[in-house]
Design an enzyme around this catalytic site. Structure first.
Site, short mmCIF file in Angstrom:
data_model
loop_
_atom_site.label_atom_id
_atom_site.label_comp_id
_atom_site.label_asym_id
_atom_site.label_seq_id
_atom_site.Cartn_x
_atom_site.Cartn_y
_atom_site.Cartn_z
N THR A 12 55.08 31.34 39.99
CA THR A 12 54.37 32.20 40.90
C THR A 12 54.09 31.57 42.26
OG1 THR A 12 53.25 33.56 39.14
CG2 THR A 12 52.30 33.72 41.42
N ASP A 56 61.32 31.58 36.50
CA ASP A 56 59.92 31.84 36.07
C ASP A 56 59.52 30.85 34.79
OD1 ASP A 56 58.27 34.97 35.82
OD2 ASP A 56 58.06 33.18 33.92
N SER A 57 58.53 30.46 34.72
CA SER A 57 58.44 29.56 33.41
C SER A 57 58.65 30.02 32.09
CB SER A 57 56.97 28.72 33.66
OG SER A 57 56.00 29.48 33.12
N SER A 58 58.59 31.20 32.00
CA SER A 58 58.93 31.97 30.72
C SER A 58 60.25 31.61 30.08
CB SER A 58 58.43 33.42 30.54
OG SER A 58 57.00 33.59 30.90
N ASP A 89 52.56 30.42 32.99
CA ASP A 89 52.81 30.79 31.74
C ASP A 89 53.02 29.73 30.53
OD1 ASP A 89 52.40 33.34 32.49
OD2 ASP A 89 54.53 34.17 32.59
N GLN A 275 44.32 29.35 14.12
CA GLN A 275 44.01 30.41 15.24
C GLN A 275 42.87 30.44 15.94
OE1 GLN A 275 44.75 34.13 13.33
NE2 GLN A 275 46.14 33.44 11.88
N CYS A 276 42.05 29.50 15.65
CA CYS A 276 40.79 29.34 16.41
C CYS A 276 41.20 28.16 17.57
CB CYS A 276 39.52 28.72 15.79
SG CYS A 276 39.02 29.87 14.69
N1 ASP Z 1 55.30 34.20 35.20
C1 ASP Z 1 54.83 33.16 36.05
C2 ASP Z 1 55.68 31.85 35.38
O1 ASP Z 1 55.10 31.26 34.60
C3 ASP Z 1 53.28 33.02 35.97
C4 ASP Z 1 52.78 32.13 36.90
O2 ASP Z 1 53.34 31.27 37.46
O3 ASP Z 1 51.52 31.90 36.96
O4 ASP Z 1 56.42 31.36 36.10
#
Ligand code: ASP
Length: 340
Positions: A12, A56-58, A89, A275-276
């Site tokens: 982002t 995008d880091s996803s 992300d 999961q905690c």
């Molecule tokens: N989808 C974006 C990413 O991880 C979100 C971010 O940068 O905050 O690249």
């Protein structure tokens, strides 16, 4: 002047609106640098490198972690610190992965990003970027103050492999629930010096290798045998993270214990993470975790999921003897877990 290498991966922080105005897409590094002329006042020599195609880091994959490791390794001797601009992300995954791949690190590797693009009026990107560069350049007696992989976000510096993204909305998007913050930025930058990592290794070595043949099985009340068997029988899988309840508990139903036990007997490495977010796995504390311990599930202490996944991928890639691999998994290699 100290030399800092800024590595731009996307996220982002550098995004702009797409042509149809409907989505945010990664843009280039010059666009980011042009928004922060103040960087010139920091008395640091800034060099930059951008991934050929910012993402995008996803879309990050272990191959990208290897590329980042190699960029840092090939510039290690010439640079005093590194700053990686990254989407938020999967920032905690990349920070964790790099912490394992960069052994004997004596220089700062700081990752940052932002919740709003740098061109927006209320953006958090400017402060994150400027302070992260400052932290990467901090020295005492010519020695870098930070000698580990860390995340700087919204006035706080965290150990990278202790951190998780906790908010998709707040500027304070990260937390490190089981480890104190390393520094807080206010009028001054307050360093929490006693909590900074110092590597026990004398030599810096880059180990850009990850084996992604792993899975994650999240427990929930009502989980069915067919679901468990499906994930245990994925072809080529070498490691599995069992995301359990509380301090490492799971159902005691015989079919479940038997399925996990026979997978372990076939050679699968099973790591128990809670999961905690806060607290640690303590196998054997309750009856509902004693059986897991008995059949050879490995307790993951207070590892985050991000650190657990990347540590497992890292260790599996090094084809260690199974006993050594288990020993390393439960040892504190880079400050990522609290040994009991
Ligand atoms: N989808 C974006 C990413 O991880 C979100 C971010 O940068 O905050 O690249």
């Amino acid at each position: 002047m100290k030399r800092i290498l800024i590595i731009y991966t996307g996220g982002t922080i550098g995004m702009v609106e797409s042509d149809d105005g409907e989505t945010l897409v990664p843009f280039d590094l010059d666009h980011i640098m042009a928004q922060i002329p103040e960087l010139g006042k920091l008395h640091l020599q800034l060099e930059s490198y951008s991934l050929p195609k910012p993402i995008d880091s996803s879309d990050m994959r272990p191959e990208h972690w290897c590329t980042l490791t190699e960029i840092i390794a090939s510039n290690y001797a010439d640079m005093d610190g590194f700053l990686i601009l990254h989407g938020s992300d999967t920032l905690a995954y990349t920070a964790s992965a790099l912490s394992f791949a960069l052994a004997g690190l004596r220089k700062p590797v700081i990752l940052t990003g932002s919740q709003l693009p740098i061109g927006m009026i209320r953006t958090d990107a400017r402060e994150n970027f400027i302070t992260a560069v400052e932290l990467a350049g901090m020295h005492i007696n010519n020695e870098p103050i930070i000698q580990e992989v860390a995340i700087y976000f919204e006035y706080k510096l965290y150990r990278g492999n202790r951190t998780m993204k906790v908010s998709a909305e707040a500027f304070e998007a990260f937390e490190s629930p089981n480890y104190p913050v390393l520094a807080e930025a206010g009028v001054h930058i307050d360093l929490n010096k006693k909590n900074l990592w110092r590597s026990p290794f004398d030599l810096f070595t880059a180990k850009p290798k990850f084996d992604s043949n792993i899975g994650v099985l999240t427990m929930f009340p009502g989980i069915q045998k067919a679901q468990v068997d499906a994930i245990l029988n994925v072809h080529g899988q070498k490691g599995l993270i069992l995301q359990t309840f509380g301090s490492g508990n799971a159902t005691r139903e015989p079919w479940f214990i038997e399925s996990i036990e026979s997978a372990i007997e076939r050679g699968l490495i099973v790591l128990n993470l809670s999961q905690c977010d806060k607290g640690a796995v303590e196998q054997g504390k309750y009856q509902t975790s004693a059986a897991l311990k008995r059949i050879g599930v490995i307790g993951g202490a207070d590892l985050t999921l991000e650190a657990g996944i990347t540590k497992l991928m890292f260790l599996l890639a090094h084809e260690l003897d199974p006993d050594i691999l288990k020993e390393e998994l439960t040892s504190n290699l880079r400050g990522e877990l609290t040994e009991s």
